[in-house]
Write an enzyme that holds these catalytic residues in place. Structure first.
Site, PDB file in Angstrom:
ATOM      1  CE  LYS A 100      -1.819   2.847   2.903  1.00  0.00           C
ATOM      2  NZ  LYS A 100      -1.837   4.112   2.127  1.00  0.00           N
ATOM      3  CD  GLU A 148      12.669   4.024   8.719  1.00  0.00           C
ATOM      4  OE1 GLU A 148      12.467   5.090   9.359  1.00  0.00           O
ATOM      5  OE2 GLU A 148      12.744   3.974   7.494  1.00  0.00           O
ATOM      6  CB  CYS A 207      13.125   8.602   8.598  1.00  0.00           C
ATOM      7  SG  CYS A 207      11.685   8.121   7.665  1.00  0.00           S
ATOM      8  CD  GLU A 249      10.136  12.274  11.855  1.00  0.00           C
ATOM      9  OE1 GLU A 249      11.097  11.811  11.225  1.00  0.00           O
ATOM     10  OE2 GLU A 249       9.104  11.623  12.113  1.00  0.00           O
TER      11      GLU A 249
END
Length: 415
Positions: A106, A182, A216, A313
């Site tokens: 997906k 992750e 990331c 983040e």
């Protein structure tokens, strides 16, 4: 089949690079030079590993003969993010295919196009129907269905910690499928007094602003030892001001638009938080142009670990610069985060490099470099940056079950 798919990807590099640039605002030249050829390399690496999956012969303590088999885990659900649509597709699909699994991928709803094109190329590569499947949809519907499905044997996900939690909960509530995650990062880069200033500025700038900060492992917390702090700040500001922000298809452009309106607005709101909390905005912080989701490379100083811009983040072109005195202080501050994905050290002192690399709690430590990824090097997080590893043979093992086979041997001379 995997080798053939790699060939087809290389033959269609222009078209695929254009899809990722249109969909995600990624630089066309970098997609063409790095992301798409990297996908072909990843496929070939795991294709080469596919016939080298072996169990072990066991030396058992009783009158028994035993060995292990490594078998495919089954159907893998792969939920991938929008920042590196091609890299993430094959980071998950290549080891799963090599292990003998089938996949339901997906892609992120923001970047569905290249994934659909890869499904088309898989058919041309004679991969049988039903082996590599692409299902488009939103996370809360399609992603949730994959996570909770009783016939999916494993889920692998790259994305936010918040969504990672939901996937784990759905996996636990359904068939207890294993999950590898992750997740986010707030990665520290520690620059020591003995660093080469020009090299350090290059590494710090690229580590943060590559792919418009939508990465990331972005080195979003830069700690600089006080002896070179002022010089380094000056260099970083110069680099930010020299960055050309604009059309991702223009080869002169260094930074394209943020992926979508939601992300664009989120980044700008974090910049406002930084100003309100008392951080000094050195450069950037504004929308570029009248239309499109373009943001100037932004650098804050006078930042501390309690500020939202240091803790959360941002996933955009926003760097926090901080000063430190000693190695011990730098280590302590680097570890003062709920995340643990990546980190970097810039120093010429081997003892400092060794001590810091063993002291930082993160899945990757880059010394005198940053974002130095390689298909043979395992990549993943500590703490709330998740668990499990992509790349390397460690990734292959995530898609394999270990089965022990035991037979009695009567009157064994080795008993």
């Amino acid at each position: 089949m995997m080798m053939k798919l790699a060939d087809l990807i290389e033959e269609n590099v222009e078209e695929i690079a254009a899809l990722d640039a249109v969909n995600g605002g990624k630089l066309f030249t970098l997609c063409k030079a790095i992301d798409i050829p990297g996908a072909a390399r990843t496929l070939r690496y795991y294709a080469g590993a596919a016939d080298k999956i072996h169990g072990t012969v066991l030396k058992m303590s009783k009158g028994l003969q035993g060995y292990t088999l490594r078998e495919p885990i089954g159907v893998v659900g792969s939920i991938i993010p929008w920042n590196f649509p091609t890299t993430m597709f094959f980071m998950k699909a290549a080891p799963a295919l090599a292990a003998g699994c089938t996949l339901v991928v997906k892609p992120a709803e923001q970047t569905p196009l290249s994934a659909l094109y890869y499904a088309h190329l898989a058919k041309l590569a004679s991969i049988p129907d039903g082996v590599l499947n692409v299902v488009n949809g939103f996370g809360e519907t399609a992603g949730a269905a994959i996570s909770a499905h009783m016939d999916i044997d494993k889920v692998t996900f790259t994305g936010s910690t918040e969504v990672g939690r939901k996937i784990m909960a759905a996996a636990a509530a359904s068939n207890l499928k294993p999950v590898s995650l992750e997740l986010g990062g707030k990665s520290p880069l520690l620059i020591f007094d003995d660093a080469d200033i020009d090299q350090a500025a290059d590494i710090a700038f690229r580590g943060m602003f590559y792919n418009k900060g939508e990465i990331c492992v972005a080195s979003s917390r830069v700690y600089v030892q006080e002896g070179i702090y002022e010089k380094l700040v000056k260099k970083l500001v110069e680099k930010a001001k020299a960055t050309v922000v604009g059309d991702p298809f223009d080869p002169q452009v260094n930074q394209g638009p943020q992926t979508d309106k939601k992300q664009f607005e989120k980044i700008l709101s974090y910049i406002e938080h930084g100003k309100r909390e008392g951080a000094t905005l050195l450069t950037g912080g504004k929308h570029v142009g009248q239309k499109g989701y373009y943001i100037e490379p932004t650098i804050f100083t006078d930042v501390n670990e309690d500020m939202i811009i240091t803790k959360e983040e941002i996933f955009g072109p926003v760097m926090s610069l901080m000063k430190f005195k000693t190695m011990e202080e730098a280590i302590k501050r680097a570890n003062n985060t709920t995340y643990g994905l990546a980190s970097g050290i810039i120093t010429k002192n081997l003892n400092v490099a060794n001590t810091v690399s063993r002291s930082i709690r993160a899945g990757v430590v880059w010394i005198n470099c940053y974002t130095a990824f390689d298909v043979d090097c395992p990549y993943g997080g500590y703490k709330m940056s998740g668990f499990g590893r992509d790349f390397g043979l460690d990734a292959l093992n995530q898609y394999l079950q270990i089965k022990s086979v035991v037979t009695p041997i009567h009157d064994s001379p080795w008993h």
